[in-house]
Design an enzyme around this catalytic site. Sequence first.
Site, PDB file in Angstrom:
ATOM      1  N   ASP A   1       0.851  -1.187   0.000  1.00 65.94           N
ATOM      2  CA  ASP A   1       0.000   0.000   0.000  1.00 65.94           C
ATOM      3  C   ASP A   1       0.884   1.233   0.000  1.00 65.94           C
ATOM      4  OD1 ASP A   1      -1.699   2.132   0.427  1.00 65.94           O
ATOM      5  OD2 ASP A   1      -2.897   1.124   1.954  1.00 65.94           O
TER       6      ASP A   1
ATOM      7  N   HIS B   1       0.608   8.167   3.741  1.00 68.35           N
ATOM      8  CA  HIS B   1       1.277   7.433   4.815  1.00 68.35           C
ATOM      9  C   HIS B   1       2.780   7.715   4.864  1.00 68.35           C
ATOM     10  CE1 HIS B   1      -2.439   5.317   5.426  1.00 68.35           C
ATOM     11  NE2 HIS B   1      -2.442   4.900   4.189  1.00 68.35           N
TER      12      HIS B   1
ATOM     13  N   ILE C   1      -0.136   9.384   8.409  1.00 74.09           N
ATOM     14  CA  ILE C   1      -0.827   8.513   9.354  1.00 74.09           C
ATOM     15  C   ILE C   1      -0.469   7.055   9.075  1.00 74.09           C
ATOM     16  CG2 ILE C   1      -2.754  10.101   9.678  1.00 74.09           C
ATOM     17  CD1 ILE C   1      -4.380   8.372   7.715  1.00 74.09           C
TER      18      ILE C   1
ATOM     19  N   GLY D   1      -4.625   2.108   8.037  1.00 71.67           N
ATOM     20  CA  GLY D   1      -5.683   1.526   8.841  1.00 71.67           C
ATOM     21  C   GLY D   1      -5.517   0.030   9.009  1.00 71.67           C
TER      22      GLY D   1
END
Length: 287
Positions: free
Chosen positions: A189, A194, A209, A212
Amino acid sequence: MAIDYERLKNWKIPVIETSYTHKDTMLYAIAVGLGSDPVNAQQLRFVYENELKVLPTMATILGHPGLWIQDPAAGVTWQQVLHGEQSIEIHEPLAPAGHVAGRTWVDEIVDKGREKGALIYQHRTLTDVATGRILCTLVSSIFCRADGGFGGPPRAAVPPHPVPAREPDVLCDLPTLPQSALLYRLNGDFSPGHVDPEAARNAGFERPILHGLCTFGTAGHALLKSICDYEPERVRKIAARFSSPVYPGETIRTEIWRDSPNRASFRCRVSGRETVVLNNGLFEHDD
Protein backbone atom coordinates in the site's frame (compact mmCIF):
# COMPACT_ATOMS: atom_id res chain seq x y z
CA MET A 1 -18.39 13.29 -12.04
CA ALA A 2 -20.80 11.96 -9.42
CA ILE A 3 -21.22 8.31 -8.47
CA ASP A 4 -23.46 6.40 -10.87
CA TYR A 5 -25.08 3.73 -8.70
CA GLU A 6 -25.67 1.11 -11.41
CA ARG A 7 -22.23 1.56 -12.96
CA LEU A 8 -20.45 1.27 -9.62
CA LYS A 9 -22.62 -1.61 -8.38
CA ASN A 10 -21.66 -3.63 -11.49
CA TRP A 11 -18.01 -2.54 -11.63
CA LYS A 12 -15.76 -5.31 -12.90
CA ILE A 13 -12.74 -5.63 -10.63
CA PRO A 14 -10.00 -7.87 -12.06
CA VAL A 15 -9.00 -11.03 -10.22
CA ILE A 16 -5.65 -10.36 -8.52
CA GLU A 17 -3.23 -13.24 -8.05
CA THR A 18 -0.49 -12.93 -5.45
CA SER A 19 2.50 -15.18 -4.93
CA TYR A 20 4.14 -14.67 -1.56
CA THR A 21 7.18 -16.13 0.16
CA HIS A 22 8.37 -16.71 3.72
CA LYS A 23 10.12 -13.34 3.49
CA ASP A 24 6.81 -11.57 2.73
CA THR A 25 5.16 -13.32 5.68
CA MET A 26 7.92 -12.23 8.03
CA LEU A 27 7.88 -8.64 6.70
CA TYR A 28 4.15 -8.37 7.36
CA ALA A 29 4.56 -9.64 10.92
CA ILE A 30 7.41 -7.22 11.65
CA ALA A 31 5.41 -4.32 10.16
CA VAL A 32 2.54 -4.89 12.63
CA GLY A 33 4.88 -5.20 15.61
CA LEU A 34 5.86 -8.86 15.96
CA GLY A 35 9.45 -9.34 17.08
CA SER A 36 9.44 -6.28 19.33
CA ASP A 37 10.80 -8.68 21.93
CA PRO A 38 13.42 -10.56 19.85
CA VAL A 39 13.83 -13.35 22.41
CA ASN A 40 10.11 -14.01 22.89
CA ALA A 41 9.66 -17.55 21.54
CA GLN A 42 5.97 -17.02 20.74
CA GLN A 43 6.62 -13.92 18.64
CA LEU A 44 9.63 -15.48 16.94
CA ARG A 45 7.37 -18.09 15.35
CA PHE A 46 6.02 -15.29 13.10
CA VAL A 47 9.32 -13.63 12.16
CA TYR A 48 11.73 -16.58 11.92
CA GLU A 49 11.65 -19.05 9.05
CA ASN A 50 12.00 -22.08 11.35
CA GLU A 51 8.44 -23.51 11.58
CA LEU A 52 7.04 -20.15 10.48
CA LYS A 53 3.46 -19.20 11.43
CA VAL A 54 1.23 -16.66 9.63
CA LEU A 55 -0.76 -13.87 11.26
CA PRO A 56 -4.41 -14.25 10.18
CA THR A 57 -4.68 -10.53 9.37
CA MET A 58 -2.09 -10.97 6.61
CA ALA A 59 -5.07 -12.00 4.46
CA THR A 60 -5.90 -8.30 4.09
CA ILE A 61 -2.84 -7.66 1.88
CA LEU A 62 -3.17 -10.74 -0.37
CA GLY A 63 -5.09 -10.57 -3.65
CA HIS A 64 -5.88 -6.94 -2.84
CA PRO A 65 -7.58 -5.08 -5.72
CA GLY A 66 -5.74 -1.83 -5.05
CA LEU A 67 -7.26 1.63 -5.50
CA TRP A 68 -9.57 0.72 -8.36
CA ILE A 69 -11.75 3.68 -7.33
CA GLN A 70 -9.08 6.01 -8.75
CA ASP A 71 -10.61 5.37 -12.19
CA PRO A 72 -12.44 8.64 -13.03
CA ALA A 73 -15.39 6.64 -14.34
CA ALA A 74 -16.07 5.42 -10.79
CA GLY A 75 -17.15 8.95 -9.86
CA VAL A 76 -15.36 8.81 -6.50
CA THR A 77 -13.24 11.63 -5.08
CA TRP A 78 -10.56 9.13 -4.18
CA GLN A 79 -8.31 11.66 -2.42
CA GLN A 80 -11.02 11.97 0.25
CA VAL A 81 -11.74 8.29 0.89
CA LEU A 82 -11.08 6.43 4.13
CA HIS A 83 -11.20 2.77 5.07
CA GLY A 84 -14.46 2.43 7.00
CA GLU A 85 -14.72 -1.17 8.22
CA GLN A 86 -12.89 -4.47 7.78
CA SER A 87 -13.74 -8.06 8.56
CA ILE A 88 -11.92 -11.34 7.91
CA GLU A 89 -13.47 -14.77 8.21
CA ILE A 90 -10.84 -17.52 8.23
CA HIS A 91 -11.84 -20.82 6.60
CA GLU A 92 -8.34 -22.34 6.47
CA PRO A 93 -5.08 -21.00 7.97
CA LEU A 94 -2.75 -19.31 5.51
CA ALA A 95 0.41 -21.17 4.55
CA PRO A 96 3.76 -19.39 5.17
CA ALA A 97 4.22 -19.18 1.38
CA GLY A 98 1.73 -19.63 -1.40
CA HIS A 99 -0.10 -18.50 -4.53
CA VAL A 100 -3.57 -17.06 -3.97
CA ALA A 101 -6.27 -15.31 -5.99
CA GLY A 102 -8.43 -12.45 -4.74
CA ARG A 103 -11.88 -12.05 -6.30
CA THR A 104 -13.48 -8.73 -5.34
CA TRP A 105 -16.87 -7.25 -6.11
CA VAL A 106 -19.06 -4.36 -4.93
CA ASP A 107 -21.83 -5.53 -2.60
CA GLU A 108 -23.65 -2.24 -2.10
CA ILE A 109 -23.36 1.56 -2.16
CA VAL A 110 -25.06 3.59 0.57
CA ASP A 111 -25.79 7.28 -0.02
CA LYS A 112 -25.65 8.90 3.43
CA GLY A 113 -26.51 12.37 2.11
CA ARG A 114 -24.75 15.36 0.59
CA GLU A 115 -23.04 16.39 3.82
CA LYS A 116 -22.44 12.85 5.13
CA GLY A 117 -20.72 11.07 2.27
CA ALA A 118 -21.23 7.59 0.86
CA LEU A 119 -20.23 4.03 1.75
CA ILE A 120 -19.06 1.41 -0.72
CA TYR A 121 -19.19 -2.15 0.61
CA GLN A 122 -16.88 -4.61 -1.12
CA HIS A 123 -16.52 -8.36 -0.75
CA ARG A 124 -13.42 -10.45 -1.45
CA THR A 125 -12.67 -14.14 -1.39
CA LEU A 126 -9.11 -15.39 -1.16
CA THR A 127 -8.56 -18.72 -2.89
CA ASP A 128 -5.60 -21.09 -3.00
CA VAL A 129 -4.76 -21.26 -6.71
CA ALA A 130 -3.37 -24.81 -6.49
CA THR A 131 -6.36 -26.37 -4.73
CA GLY A 132 -9.22 -23.99 -5.54
CA ARG A 133 -10.18 -23.91 -1.86
CA ILE A 134 -11.43 -20.65 -0.34
CA LEU A 135 -9.10 -19.66 2.49
CA CYS A 136 -10.70 -16.43 3.69
CA THR A 137 -13.65 -14.14 3.11
CA LEU A 138 -13.08 -10.42 3.57
CA VAL A 139 -15.70 -7.67 3.68
CA SER A 140 -14.77 -3.99 3.88
CA SER A 141 -16.30 -0.58 3.43
CA ILE A 142 -14.87 2.53 1.81
CA PHE A 143 -16.03 5.83 3.29
CA CYS A 144 -16.25 8.37 0.47
CA ARG A 145 -16.31 11.62 2.44
CA ALA A 146 -16.98 13.91 -0.53
CA ASP A 147 -19.43 11.82 -2.57
CA GLY A 148 -22.75 11.78 -0.72
CA GLY A 149 -25.95 13.01 -2.30
CA PHE A 150 -25.54 11.18 -5.61
CA GLY A 151 -29.16 10.00 -5.54
CA GLY A 152 -28.71 6.31 -4.92
CA PRO A 153 -31.62 4.14 -3.81
CA PRO A 154 -32.39 4.20 -0.06
CA ARG A 155 -30.19 1.72 1.80
CA ALA A 156 -29.27 1.37 5.45
CA ALA A 157 -25.66 1.09 6.54
CA VAL A 158 -24.67 -2.18 8.24
CA PRO A 159 -25.22 -1.71 12.01
CA PRO A 160 -22.01 -1.87 14.06
CA HIS A 161 -21.28 -4.62 16.57
CA PRO A 162 -21.90 -3.13 20.04
CA VAL A 163 -19.15 -3.29 22.65
CA PRO A 164 -20.14 -3.75 26.32
CA ALA A 165 -20.57 -0.73 28.58
CA ARG A 166 -18.67 -2.40 31.45
CA GLU A 167 -14.93 -2.27 32.06
CA PRO A 168 -12.91 -4.53 29.72
CA ASP A 169 -11.66 -7.89 30.93
CA VAL A 170 -8.24 -7.62 29.26
CA LEU A 171 -5.99 -4.72 28.24
CA CYS A 172 -3.12 -5.20 25.79
CA ASP A 173 -0.73 -2.35 24.99
CA LEU A 174 1.36 -2.68 21.82
CA PRO A 175 3.64 0.13 20.63
CA THR A 176 4.07 1.19 17.03
CA LEU A 177 7.37 2.51 15.72
CA PRO A 178 7.97 6.00 14.28
CA GLN A 179 8.81 4.18 11.04
CA SER A 180 5.85 1.73 11.20
CA ALA A 181 4.10 3.26 8.17
CA LEU A 182 7.35 3.12 6.19
CA LEU A 183 7.62 -0.58 7.00
CA TYR A 184 3.96 -1.39 6.42
CA ARG A 185 3.83 0.26 2.98
CA LEU A 186 6.36 -2.33 1.76
CA ASN A 187 3.47 -4.82 1.94
CA GLY A 188 1.98 -3.08 -1.09
CA ASP A 189 0.00 0.00 0.00
CA PHE A 190 1.97 2.95 -1.34
CA SER A 191 -0.69 5.63 -0.73
CA PRO A 192 1.22 8.91 -0.31
CA GLY A 193 -0.68 10.01 2.82
CA HIS A 194 1.28 7.43 4.82
CA VAL A 195 4.70 8.79 3.86
CA ASP A 196 4.42 12.26 2.29
CA PRO A 197 3.74 15.11 4.79
CA GLU A 198 2.22 17.36 2.12
CA ALA A 199 -0.14 14.61 0.89
CA ALA A 200 -1.18 13.96 4.49
CA ARG A 201 -1.93 17.66 5.08
CA ASN A 202 -3.95 17.84 1.84
CA ALA A 203 -6.04 14.94 3.17
CA GLY A 204 -6.69 16.82 6.42
CA PHE A 205 -4.09 15.24 8.73
CA GLU A 206 -1.31 17.00 10.58
CA ARG A 207 1.29 14.47 9.42
CA PRO A 208 1.46 11.04 7.72
CA ILE A 209 -0.83 8.51 9.35
CA LEU A 210 -0.50 4.79 9.93
CA HIS A 211 -2.31 2.55 7.46
CA GLY A 212 -5.68 1.53 8.84
CA LEU A 213 -4.88 -2.09 8.03
CA CYS A 214 -1.69 -1.80 10.08
CA THR A 215 -3.82 -0.72 13.04
CA PHE A 216 -6.14 -3.64 12.27
CA GLY A 217 -3.15 -6.00 12.16
CA THR A 218 -1.89 -4.66 15.49
CA ALA A 219 -5.32 -5.34 17.01
CA GLY A 220 -5.18 -8.84 15.53
CA HIS A 221 -1.79 -9.31 17.21
CA ALA A 222 -3.25 -8.18 20.55
CA LEU A 223 -6.18 -10.61 20.23
CA LEU A 224 -3.92 -13.48 19.18
CA LYS A 225 -1.67 -12.80 22.17
CA SER A 226 -4.39 -12.18 24.76
CA ILE A 227 -7.03 -14.75 23.76
CA CYS A 228 -5.38 -17.44 21.63
CA ASP A 229 -1.90 -17.74 23.16
CA TYR A 230 -0.32 -16.95 19.77
CA GLU A 231 -2.05 -19.93 18.07
CA PRO A 232 -3.31 -18.55 14.72
CA GLU A 233 -5.17 -21.74 13.77
CA ARG A 234 -7.72 -20.90 16.49
CA VAL A 235 -8.78 -17.61 14.87
CA ARG A 236 -12.10 -17.66 13.01
CA LYS A 237 -13.20 -14.04 12.53
CA ILE A 238 -11.96 -10.51 13.20
CA ALA A 239 -14.09 -7.46 12.40
CA ALA A 240 -13.88 -3.79 13.39
CA ARG A 241 -14.79 -0.25 12.36
CA PHE A 242 -12.09 2.39 11.81
CA SER A 243 -12.89 5.53 13.80
CA SER A 244 -9.73 7.66 13.92
CA PRO A 245 -6.17 7.51 12.55
CA VAL A 246 -3.07 6.41 14.43
CA TYR A 247 0.17 8.34 14.06
CA PRO A 248 3.30 6.18 13.77
CA GLY A 249 5.05 5.88 17.12
CA GLU A 250 1.87 5.84 19.20
CA THR A 251 0.96 2.94 21.50
CA ILE A 252 -2.27 1.11 20.69
CA ARG A 253 -4.23 -0.20 23.66
CA THR A 254 -6.67 -3.00 22.79
CA GLU A 255 -9.57 -3.33 25.23
CA ILE A 256 -11.10 -6.81 25.19
CA TRP A 257 -14.37 -8.15 26.63
CA ARG A 258 -14.84 -11.92 26.87
CA ASP A 259 -18.47 -12.30 25.76
CA SER A 260 -18.55 -16.12 25.66
CA PRO A 261 -16.06 -19.02 25.46
CA ASN A 262 -15.58 -18.48 21.70
CA ARG A 263 -16.40 -14.82 21.23
CA ALA A 264 -15.00 -11.47 22.36
CA SER A 265 -15.65 -7.79 21.72
CA PHE A 266 -12.85 -5.25 21.42
CA ARG A 267 -11.87 -1.69 20.63
CA CYS A 268 -8.56 0.14 20.40
CA ARG A 269 -7.36 3.47 21.75
CA VAL A 270 -4.10 5.34 21.45
CA SER A 271 -2.39 6.09 24.74
CA GLY A 272 -1.87 9.76 25.49
CA ARG A 273 -4.60 11.10 23.20
CA GLU A 274 -7.22 8.69 24.63
CA THR A 275 -8.73 8.52 21.14
CA VAL A 276 -10.66 5.46 19.97
CA VAL A 277 -9.08 4.36 16.69
CA LEU A 278 -10.84 1.02 16.16
CA ASN A 279 -14.33 0.41 17.46
CA ASN A 280 -17.16 -2.13 17.46
CA GLY A 281 -14.70 -5.00 17.24
CA LEU A 282 -15.79 -8.64 17.09
CA PHE A 283 -13.45 -11.61 17.54
CA GLU A 284 -14.50 -15.26 17.13
CA HIS A 285 -12.15 -18.15 17.89
CA ASP A 286 -11.90 -21.82 18.75
CA ASP A 287 -11.01 -23.09 22.22
